[in-house]
Enzyme design. Structure first.
Site, mmCIF file in Angstrom:
data_model
loop_
_atom_site.group_PDB
_atom_site.id
_atom_site.type_symbol
_atom_site.label_atom_id
_atom_site.label_comp_id
_atom_site.label_asym_id
_atom_site.label_seq_id
_atom_site.Cartn_x
_atom_site.Cartn_y
_atom_site.Cartn_z
ATOM 1 N N ARG A 41 -0.945 -57.392 -9.899
ATOM 2 C CA ARG A 41 0.175 -56.452 -9.903
ATOM 3 C C ARG A 41 1.227 -56.897 -10.939
ATOM 4 O O ARG A 41 1.703 -58.041 -10.889
ATOM 5 C CB ARG A 41 0.794 -56.422 -8.503
ATOM 6 N N GLU A 99 -6.941 -73.047 25.650
ATOM 7 C CA GLU A 99 -6.525 -71.802 24.990
ATOM 8 C C GLU A 99 -5.601 -72.094 23.810
ATOM 9 O O GLU A 99 -5.700 -71.445 22.780
ATOM 10 C CB GLU A 99 -5.989 -70.836 26.050
ATOM 11 N N GLN A 130 8.766 -67.277 -9.241
ATOM 12 C CA GLN A 130 8.736 -68.362 -8.258
ATOM 13 C C GLN A 130 8.936 -67.849 -6.818
ATOM 14 O O GLN A 130 8.357 -68.398 -5.874
ATOM 15 C CB GLN A 130 9.836 -69.360 -8.610
#
Ligand SMILES: Cc1cc2nc3c(=O)[nH]c(=O)nc-3n(C[C@H](O)[C@H](O)[C@H](O)COP(=O)(O)OP(=O)(O)OC[C@H]3O[C@@H](n4cnc5c(N)ncnc54)[C@H](O)[C@@H]3O)c2cc1C
Length: 379
Positions: free
Chosen positions: A265, A239, A276
């Site tokens: 944007r 798992e 940065q």
């Protein structure tokens, strides 16, 4: 270590991505288990990816499976549905495949590979979470059968599963205390409780299960009686690798969305990605994807060699879950208020991701495991 990825493996990963993109993204199935998507993944054949053809599987290597699950995480946005698949394959069906006697394999494997029956694993109890070995569920030998009594908590797939791998105390001996049983939901004395509502992974239903004098046939012991601890350890290893493999793909998908947004944007007349503070978040994402991917492939390669990877899977689980959550948090920050809205779907990714520092053993417990293993090697 040698995991050269073949053309065929690349093709299978691509096929997985194309299939998942087209068939596993029903927007109305984010909060409930989708039977239609389940049928689709059964027809695709993923459930038996590493199971031999004798039982209807594809007989692929563990490395191929890792690539396919990475592709699944990339192309299927429904993390809860992927969690259903993983719980079915890796900690239920896979355990029967690897540890089941002939009776168990003949009875359950083909129908699980075909997805006609769904699997789950039941370890956790109300008073035995991280300390799973402190479980109270116990089994009594009644001659022809065993009787199980106890309650298991937070069982993924609980409400939809037919076949449960249940761990119970069978001896006073501290080294040989546990046994794993294959228990059907229709066995006398077995009860599945109501759905437990969670903050994420909505498509994977979760419940408590109760065993009240539950009668289990003798042949339904998985592996050797009193040697359930070995199976539990193996289950955790599988798992911690394959339930986390899709997260590599999810992180890649989220990073690509961030790059796109950061370069479209504009604020202060320039792209936000030119700052940065934003670009470094994306660089961090790439670093964690690359390192997680390498660790995943290494583990898959070890499993293909038939080797244990307990330490490696703990490291992988710890590293990827912390960075998967960080990736989602950073993505939300990069998207600003849009990220906080439900429309952009980033907040759901974060809610889904948060669970992974808890399931498969919490991240704190992974650090304990890693430290204990290196200490025992050093001393
Ligand atoms: C989404 C989801 C799906 C799950 N699916 C399943 C399933 O299918 N089957 C199943 O059996 N279980 C399942 N679980 C349960 C899961 O395995 C447990 O939640 C997990 O093992 C932690 O147990 P707990 O929640 O009781 O937390 P606790 O054990 O109560 O821990 C609480 C906090 O204390 C910390 N802590 C505890 N002990 C130590 C220690 N010794 N050192 C340092 N820190 C410690 C933990 O790290 C954690 O932060 C699932 C859980 C989740 C969230």
């Amino acid at each position: 270590m040698d995991f050269l990825i073949s053309e065929e493996q690349i093709m299978l990963k691509k096929e997985m991505m194309t299939f998942a993109k087209n068939h596993l993204n029903d927007k109305d199935s984010m909060e409930t288990f989708s039977k239609d998507m389940w049928q689709a993944i059964c027809d695709f054949g993923l459930l038996g990816v590493t199971v031999s053809e004798e039982y209807g599987g594809l007989g692929e290597s563990y490395l191929t499976a890792a690539l396919m699950f990475e592709g699944l995480g990339y192309a299927c946005h429904n993390n809860g549905f992927i969690f259903v698949i993983n719980n079915h394959i890796w900690v239920s069906q896979n355990l029967i495949y690897l540890y089941g006697n002939k009776h168990l394999k003949d009875k359950y494997l083909a129908i699980m590979v075909a997805g006609q029956k769904i699997g789950a694993i039941a370890i956790t109890e109300a008073e035995a979470g991280s300390d799973a070995m402190n479980m109270a569920t116990h089994a009594e030998d009644k001659g022809d059968y065993y009787v199980l009594n106890g309650t298991k908590m937070f069982i993924s797939n609980g409400p939809i599963a037919d076949i449960f791998i249940v761990f119970a105390v069978t001896s006073e001996d501290s080294f040989k205390r546990y046994t794993a049983f294959v228990v059907e939901k229709d066995f006398e004395g077995f009860q599945v409780c109501e759905d437990i509502k969670k903050m994420g992974l909505g498509a994977c239903p979760t419940s408590e299960i109760v065993m009240d004098n539950c009668k289990v046939p003798k042949e339904n012991v998985l592996g050797t009686f009193n040697m359930g601890a070995n199976i539990l350890t193996a289950a955790l290893e599988w798992e911690r690798c394959y339930e986390f493999a899709p997260h590599v793909g999810v992180m890649q998908r989220i990073m690509e969305r961030c790059i796109e947004h950061a370069n479209s944007r504009k604020q202060f007349s320039r792209f936000i990605g030119d700052n940065q503070a934003i670009s470094h978040k994306i660089a961090d994402m790439q670093v964690s994807i690359e390192l997680s991917r390498l660790m995943l492939y290494k583990i898959a390669w070890l499993k293909d060699q038939g080797k244990s990877a307990f330490m490696e899977t703990s490291i992988f689980k710890l590293y990827i879950s912390e960075n998967y959550i960080k990736t989602c948090r950073d993505a939300l920050q990069i998207f600003g208020a849009y990220g906080y809205t439900c429309e952009y779907d980033i907040e759901r990714e974060l809610r889904d991701a948060l669970a992974c520092s808890i399931y498969s053993g919490t991240n704190e417990m992974q650090k304990n495991t890693i430290y204990n293993m290196i200490r025992s090697r050093a001393l």
